[in-house]
Design a protein around this motif. Structure first.
Motif, PDB file in Angstrom:
ATOM      1  N   MET A   1      38.041  45.063  57.587  1.00 25.71           N
ATOM      2  CA  MET A   1      37.854  43.979  56.646  1.00 25.71           C
ATOM      3  C   MET A   1      39.192  44.149  55.723  1.00 25.71           C
ATOM      4  SD  MET A   1      33.621  43.655  56.025  1.00 25.71           S
ATOM      5  CE  MET A   1      33.932  41.744  55.777  1.00 25.71           C
ATOM      6  N   HIS A   2      39.449  42.778  55.011  1.00 29.54           N
ATOM      7  CA  HIS A   2      40.469  42.819  54.498  1.00 29.54           C
ATOM      8  C   HIS A   2      40.262  42.143  53.001  1.00 29.54           C
ATOM      9  CE1 HIS A   2      44.821  42.572  53.466  1.00 29.54           C
ATOM     10  NE2 HIS A   2      44.769  41.017  53.258  1.00 29.54           N
ATOM     11  N   ALA A   3      41.089  42.907  51.835  1.00 27.00           N
ATOM     12  CA  ALA A   3      40.789  42.333  50.785  1.00 27.00           C
ATOM     13  C   ALA A   3      42.004  41.645  49.909  1.00 27.00           C
ATOM     14  CB  ALA A   3      40.153  43.376  49.816  1.00 27.00           C
ATOM     15  N   LEU A   4      41.950  40.798  49.294  1.00 26.32           N
ATOM     16  CA  LEU A   4      43.246  40.132  48.417  1.00 26.32           C
ATOM     17  C   LEU A   4      42.757  40.368  47.197  1.00 26.32           C
ATOM     18  CD1 LEU A   4      45.870  38.661  48.361  1.00 26.32           C
ATOM     19  CD2 LEU A   4      44.619  36.479  48.214  1.00 26.32           C
ATOM     20  N   VAL A   5      43.608  41.279  46.403  1.00 22.05           N
ATOM     21  CA  VAL A   5      43.602  41.472  44.890  1.00 22.05           C
ATOM     22  C   VAL A   5      44.694  40.845  44.365  1.00 22.05           C
ATOM     23  CG1 VAL A   5      43.413  43.610  43.133  1.00 22.05           C
ATOM     24  CG2 VAL A   5      42.536  43.838  45.258  1.00 22.05           C
ATOM     25  N   VAL A   6      44.289  39.839  43.265  1.00 17.10           N
ATOM     26  CA  VAL A   6      45.228  39.238  42.672  1.00 17.10           C
ATOM     27  C   VAL A   6      45.354  39.534  41.151  1.00 17.10           C
ATOM     28  CG1 VAL A   6      45.747  36.821  41.876  1.00 17.10           C
ATOM     29  CG2 VAL A   6      44.742  36.993  44.156  1.00 17.10           C
ATOM     30  N   VAL A   7      46.588  39.932  40.664  1.00 20.25           N
ATOM     31  CA  VAL A   7      46.585  40.256  39.300  1.00 20.25           C
ATOM     32  C   VAL A   7      47.504  39.326  38.683  1.00 20.25           C
ATOM     33  CG1 VAL A   7      48.324  42.134  39.940  1.00 20.25           C
ATOM     34  CG2 VAL A   7      47.068  42.381  37.806  1.00 20.25           C
TER      35      VAL A   7
END
Length: 201
Positions: A1-7
């Motif tokens: 699975m793939h996560a997008l972390v936005v900072v």
């Protein structure tokens, strides 16, 4: 699975960036893929323009930069937002990203009969706010409840995206504690999402 972390923080040496990286390390350590979207470094323009308004009205297609952001979210099985809390909310850069990317027709759809179709019910969301005050201050003045209403419910609830984690990291004597917390949260990003989905079923 793939996560997008936005900072959203202009200083790459900030605690926000360290937390985002620690969380990403937790995701990858659990055997998943992860991408960090650094909005400041990437030069994302948060200003909602006349073009964005025309997109909202479904008069023109999404510009290439926003279509690319939406595709990046579409590739993700979970979305994680990491941001410092400014004036009891998220920074303008993060809010502008939501304003422009979470557009009518993609995140939700406004129908002619004034009904709204939620289009992000498949996307679990994790919110990590870096706070400058303790939780007693947030509770005493109602800031905690106001932020939950505005962000968790007002933004993501409107689009149907389930908020699985809504965490405030308040000041502590040893800030490395927050990195440990972030790594643990990263390791549970998909486990928590699966558990939440099971509860709702």
């Amino acid at each position: 699975m793939h996560a997008l972390v936005v900072v959203a923080h202009p200083d790459t040496n900030s605690l926000s960036h360290a937390v985002a990286q620690a969380l990403a390390d937790g995701v990858s350590g659990a055997g998943h893929s992860v991408e960090i979207a650094d909005l400041a470094r990437e030069g994302f323009d948060p200003r909602f323009s006349l073009n964005d308004l025309a997109v909202h009205r479904r008069e023109i297609a999404q510009p290439a930069d926003i279509a690319a952001e939406q595709a990046r979210v579409d590739r993700a099985d979970a979305l994680v937002l990491v941001y410092p809390i400014y004036w009891w909310s998220m920074p303008a850069l993060m809010k502008g990203w939501i304003d422009r990317v979470f557009a009518n027709g993609w995140a939700y759809e406004e129908l002619e009969d004034m009904k709204t179709v939620k289009k992000l019910e498949h996307l679990p969301v994790h919110l990590i706010g870096l706070a400058g005050a303790d939780m007693r201050t947030y509770a005493r003045h109602g800031y905690y409840g106001a932020m939950k209403t505005q962000i968790d419910h007002g933004i993501f609830g409107y689009c149907g995206a389930p908020v699985v984690t809504s965490e405030f990291l308040v000041p502590v004597a040893d800030m490395s504690e927050h990195l440990d917390t972030a790594r643990k949260l990263g390791g549970r990003v998909f486990g928590a999402a699966v558990s939440k989905a099971a509860e709702a079923a």
